[in-house]
Design an enzyme around this catalytic site. Structure first.
Site, PDB file in Angstrom:
ATOM      1  N   ASP A  44      -2.349  -4.317   3.431  1.00 42.51           N
ATOM      2  CA  ASP A  44      -2.477  -4.478   4.884  1.00 42.51           C
ATOM      3  C   ASP A  44      -3.394  -5.644   5.253  1.00 42.51           C
ATOM      4  O   ASP A  44      -4.375  -5.931   4.548  1.00 42.51           O
ATOM      5  CB  ASP A  44      -3.007  -3.189   5.517  1.00 42.51           C
ATOM      6  CG  ASP A  44      -1.955  -2.087   5.550  1.00 42.51           C
ATOM      7  OD1 ASP A  44      -0.781  -2.389   5.280  1.00 42.51           O
ATOM      8  OD2 ASP A  44      -2.313  -0.935   5.844  1.00 42.51           O
ATOM      9  N   ASP A  76      -6.098  -6.509   6.860  1.00 42.04           N
ATOM     10  CA  ASP A  76      -7.395  -6.239   7.467  1.00 42.04           C
ATOM     11  C   ASP A  76      -8.436  -6.124   6.360  1.00 42.04           C
ATOM     12  O   ASP A  76      -8.151  -6.388   5.191  1.00 42.04           O
ATOM     13  CB  ASP A  76      -7.346  -4.971   8.326  1.00 42.04           C
ATOM     14  CG  ASP A  76      -6.866  -3.750   7.549  1.00 42.04           C
ATOM     15  OD1 ASP A  76      -6.795  -3.814   6.300  1.00 42.04           O
ATOM     16  OD2 ASP A  76      -6.568  -2.719   8.182  1.00 42.04           O
ATOM     17  N   HIS A  93      -4.934 -10.514  14.366  1.00 43.40           N
ATOM     18  CA  HIS A  93      -3.582 -10.000  14.571  1.00 43.40           C
ATOM     19  C   HIS A  93      -3.221 -10.054  16.041  1.00 43.40           C
ATOM     20  O   HIS A  93      -4.087 -10.183  16.902  1.00 43.40           O
ATOM     21  CB  HIS A  93      -3.475  -8.549  14.091  1.00 43.40           C
ATOM     22  CG  HIS A  93      -4.023  -8.338  12.719  1.00 43.40           C
ATOM     23  ND1 HIS A  93      -3.497  -8.947  11.613  1.00 43.40           N
ATOM     24  CD2 HIS A  93      -5.069  -7.602  12.286  1.00 43.40           C
ATOM     25  CE1 HIS A  93      -4.190  -8.586  10.542  1.00 43.40           C
ATOM     26  NE2 HIS A  93      -5.150  -7.777  10.928  1.00 43.40           N
ATOM     27  N   GLU A 102       0.797  -1.231   0.000  1.00 45.65           N
ATOM     28  CA  GLU A 102       0.000   0.000   0.000  1.00 45.65           C
ATOM     29  C   GLU A 102       0.827   1.278   0.000  1.00 45.65           C
ATOM     30  O   GLU A 102       0.439   2.269  -0.592  1.00 45.65           O
ATOM     31  CB  GLU A 102      -0.961   0.004   1.194  1.00 45.65           C
ATOM     32  CG  GLU A 102      -2.113  -0.963   1.043  1.00 45.65           C
ATOM     33  CD  GLU A 102      -3.123  -0.840   2.165  1.00 45.65           C
ATOM     34  OE1 GLU A 102      -3.421   0.297   2.576  1.00 45.65           O
ATOM     35  OE2 GLU A 102      -3.599  -1.884   2.651  1.00 45.65           O
ATOM     36  N   GLU A 124      -9.914  -3.527   4.920  1.00 46.58           N
ATOM     37  CA  GLU A 124      -9.587  -2.563   3.867  1.00 46.58           C
ATOM     38  C   GLU A 124      -8.472  -3.105   2.975  1.00 46.58           C
ATOM     39  O   GLU A 124      -8.525  -2.972   1.752  1.00 46.58           O
ATOM     40  CB  GLU A 124      -9.176  -1.218   4.487  1.00 46.58           C
ATOM     41  CG  GLU A 124     -10.287  -0.491   5.200  1.00 46.58           C
ATOM     42  CD  GLU A 124     -11.443  -0.109   4.294  1.00 46.58           C
ATOM     43  OE1 GLU A 124     -11.200   0.323   3.146  1.00 46.58           O
ATOM     44  OE2 GLU A 124     -12.601  -0.241   4.732  1.00 46.58           O
ATOM     45  N   ARG A 163      -3.665  -1.834  13.637  1.00 49.13           N
ATOM     46  CA  ARG A 163      -5.127  -1.894  13.655  1.00 49.13           C
ATOM     47  C   ARG A 163      -5.539  -3.286  14.119  1.00 49.13           C
ATOM     48  O   ARG A 163      -5.610  -4.221  13.329  1.00 49.13           O
ATOM     49  CB  ARG A 163      -5.707  -1.571  12.274  1.00 49.13           C
ATOM     50  CG  ARG A 163      -5.427  -0.132  11.837  1.00 49.13           C
ATOM     51  CD  ARG A 163      -6.119   0.213  10.531  1.00 49.13           C
ATOM     52  NE  ARG A 163      -5.827   1.584  10.142  1.00 49.13           N
ATOM     53  CZ  ARG A 163      -4.831   1.947   9.335  1.00 49.13           C
ATOM     54  NH1 ARG A 163      -4.045   1.021   8.820  1.00 49.13           N
ATOM     55  NH2 ARG A 163      -4.622   3.209   9.041  1.00 49.13           N
TER      56      ARG A 163
END
Length: 703
Positions: A81, A83, A345, A8, A85, A301
């Site tokens: 990432d 997650d 995580h 990203e 998103e 996150r």
């Protein structure tokens, strides 16, 4: 031929490239590459909420480069990432680059170090479509609420307003708290303290009145207090009872996203937005002297409090070498995550605990150093031995001569630290209202010497306004939103002037924010209901786990929501809510009516309320304290094309005075002109030829 790895951010790409070496090209997508059209709803409600995606403006060239690199590569890995998103970004990239959804090309890194990166690359998987659907459902929900509700509140209150599925609940919490404060009626109450000593010791300690031989007594007024004071006249004081004990205090768990934002606010004064920005930088990696290129923390996150056994072993080794074996707990400590936590995580921890804050300091910015130090200390302390405290609580009786059957009760308590344990590294005593006080050696029956009786009147206090930290805590406890979204939510309601910061930290709703909440509570009660919004978050979790069809979830929400919207439009036809802050005492230069504040895409302006009969408008200006040092005219606040505030003379264009420095109400002691304060905190006179200037707390630098 080589493999293409897409991440990203450029910083992350640079770090990972060094680990993978030759044979790999690592490129950054710069976040999302595709999204819903911004100019329209972009969701076909009649076709089961089919989204209409487009390449984000400005990403066309980047996407062409990625397509060309993908066509020349024998393998394309999607390493966004780990997650929702990130999964959605990988899915959009795979769609745009023509990659098969059945291909095992999705790689994830919980931390950016060589071992984790190589392990992730060695175990690719398919894109998790359930995770993607959870993200799509959230995105579509937010778009439906925002694009259907925002025009309605803009029409009824003021142009350009927005409503959001989670932001509206956060705003309601702040507004409801303000209503509690405004309705609060203070009540009087009294306390009585006795300052005592235990001869031969001269050390004083305080004991608080609690009642008498009949039980506890509440002092509600001066009359009740005076009755007790009269019973204390000439009384003797002695120790009636002593209770000694041992208290073991456990350390706080390692950080998750929510607790990191709260503690960074409390200890460092960081906003949630600033905390997440700096944490992202620490995660993505940098060159650290002596350790090479490394991501300093695990993924930031996360809801989880879990840590890997490898990280635990490294931390234990460091604890023993730095503090000694006794600073390890007798049994390994494990922290339990909240039942609603997503456990994909680990908790937020240093990726390499042996990189101490001091070792990394020379490679970090000041704010990176502060946040990394906070994360490092919290993690290490969470695995250390308990803090052991010796506690003592004593009951003291005050007895007047001849009244042995009647007595007044005072109590005093304190503690001393027997073994500091984890507190040698991390202090979480902010949660402990009891002060670290030691009492003198006391024995049952010992006579005490009275030094002073201290009666004091108090008034009950209203509930405190929310701070960013306390609001985040409430949102997490009620299950509203996800910790990864809190920073954005807070930024939105502050940037749109629905809420303002009072005394730097506390959050106070504006009249506009209060009006929006009132309208939503009246017409769309579910939208601002914490339990309803938390239930939607649970539904998103079910979609992610593969246990709920996201189309059904969208129908269940939207069908009722649309009905409420149509009812609201019908019931409020022709009605507009008027705000006091939109009214002015500036007369219209054509018809004399007091003008009102309007908002356009270019900002605020003044307009005649008699529109369309009178169409007169004029610029909106903010008057400031002080006078122009050139001509003596009013100084007004203005906005640059980029939205930055500056100050100029109201007599422009006849007077061209302009400055970025803010006018103050103070006059220059040298020439009498208005003093200005720069962004760096320097107060100075801008009268040409004067030169007066102060720094800090009025320290004169030029005269």
């Amino acid at each position: 031929m080589q493999s293409l790895v897409i991440v990203e951010s450029p910083a992350k790409a640079k770090t990972i490239k060094k680990y993978l070496g030759t044979g790999y090209e690592v490129k950054a997508s710069m976040g999302h590459v595709r999204d819903l059209y911004s100019s329209k709803l972009s969701v076909d409600v009649k076709k089961d909420f089919e989204p209409n995606y487009t390449v984000i403006k400005g990403k066309e060239k980047l996407l062409s480069e990625l397509k060309e690199l993908a066509s020349k590569s024998d393998m394309v890995y999607l390493a966004t990432d780990p997650d929702r998103e990130g999964e959605a970004i990988s899915w959009h990239l795979a769609t745009l680059l023509g990659l098969s959804m059945e291909q095992e090309n999705r790689v994830k890194f919980n931390e950016i170090n060589k071992k984790s990166v190589l392990a992730g690359m060695a175990a690719p998987s398919k894109i998790d479509i359930d995770l993607v659907n959870a993200q799509q459902a959230r995105r579509i929900l937010d778009r439906l609420v925002g694009y259907r509700l925002s025009p309605f509140i803009s029409q009824k209150i003021r142009r350009g307003l927005s409503a959001g599925r989670v932001q509206s609940v956060a705003l309601r919490l702040i507004v409801d708290r303000e209503e509690e404060i405004n309705k609060f009626i203070p009540e009087e109450y009294w306390t009585i303290d006795a300052a005592l000593s235990a001869p031969p010791s001269k050390k004083q300690f305080k004991a608080a009145f609690t009642g008498d031989q009949s039980g506890k007594i509440k002092l509600s007024n001066a009359e009740d207090t005076n009755k007790i004071l009269s019973r204390l006249e000439g009384a003797g004081y002695f120790v009636a009872d002593i209770k000694k004990g041992v208290r073991k205090k456990q350390p706080s768990p390692p950080f998750n996203t929510s607790s990191l934002q709260q503690e960074a606010s409390r200890q460092l004064g960081f906003t949630a937005k600033r905390t997440m920005k700096v944490a992202q930088e620490l995660y993505e990696g940098m060159e650290v002297e002596g350790f090479g290129t490394v991501g300093l923390i695990t993924y930031m996150r996360t809801d989880s409090l879990r840590i890997s056994e490898e990280a635990r072993a490294d931390a234990n080794q460091l604890i023993v070498s730095s503090y000694g074996e006794k600073y390890l707990p007798e049994k390994p400590r494990y922290f339990k995550s909240r039942s609603s936590a997503q456990d994909g995580h680990e908790a937020i921890r240093p990726s390499n605990v042996f990189i101490t804050p001091e070792a990394a300091k020379g490679s970090l910015t000041p704010e990176q150093f502060k946040l990394y130090g906070l994360i490092w200390r919290r993690f290490l302390a969470s695995l250390m031995a308990n803090c052991v405290q010796d506690t003592v609580k004593t009951e003291i009786h005050a007895v007047q001569n001849g009244n042995e059957g009647e007595y007044i009760v005072f109590t005093s308590s304190g503690y001393t630290v027997r073994f500091d344990g984890y507190s040698v590294l991390y202090d979480n005593s902010d949660d402990d209202t009891e002060k670290n006080t030691s009492l003198p050696e006391l024995t049952a029956g010992a006579q005490l010497k009275l030094k002073e009786i201290i009666p004091e009147k108090h008034m009950t206090q209203p509930p405190q306004r929310y701070t960013e930290a306390s609001l985040i805590k409430t949102l997490e406890e009620t299950g509203v939103g996800r910790p990864s979204t809190y920073a954005t939510i807070l930024s939105t309601i502050l940037d749109r002037s629905y809420v303002e910061r009072e005394s730097k930290k506390t959050l106070k709703p504006t009249e506009l924010g209060t009006a929006i909440t009132g309208l939503l509570k009246d017409k769309f009660p579910k939208i601002v209901n914490t339990k309803f919004t938390a239930g939607m978050e649970n539904d998103l979790d079910k979609i992610e786990a593969g246990g709920y069809d996201y189309i059904k979830m969208l129908h269940a929400f939207y069908d009722e929501f649309e009905g409420d919207l149509q009812k609201a439009k019908s019931s409020m036809e022709g009605i507009k809510i008027s705000l006091e802050e939109d009214k002015t005492d500036v007369p219209c230069e054509k018809c004399g009516a007091n003008m009102i504040v309007k908002v356009s895409r270019y900002g605020k302006f003044l307009a005649c309320p008699n529109y369309p009969e009178c169409k007169f408008t004029k610029p909106f200006v903010t008057k400031t304290e002080g006078k122009c040092p050139v001509c003596g005219g009013e100084i007004i606040g203005k906005k640059s094309k980029k939205g930055h505030e500056f100050f100029g003379c109201s007599n422009y264009p006849n007077c061209n005075f302009m400055t970025w420095d803010k006018p103050t109400p103070d006059a220059c002691p040298k020439c009498g002109k208005t003093l200005f304060k720069s962004r760096s905190g320097v107060t100075k006179c801008l009268n040409e030829g004067c030169g007066y200037e102060t720094k800090g707390k009025g320290k004169k630098t030029d005269e």
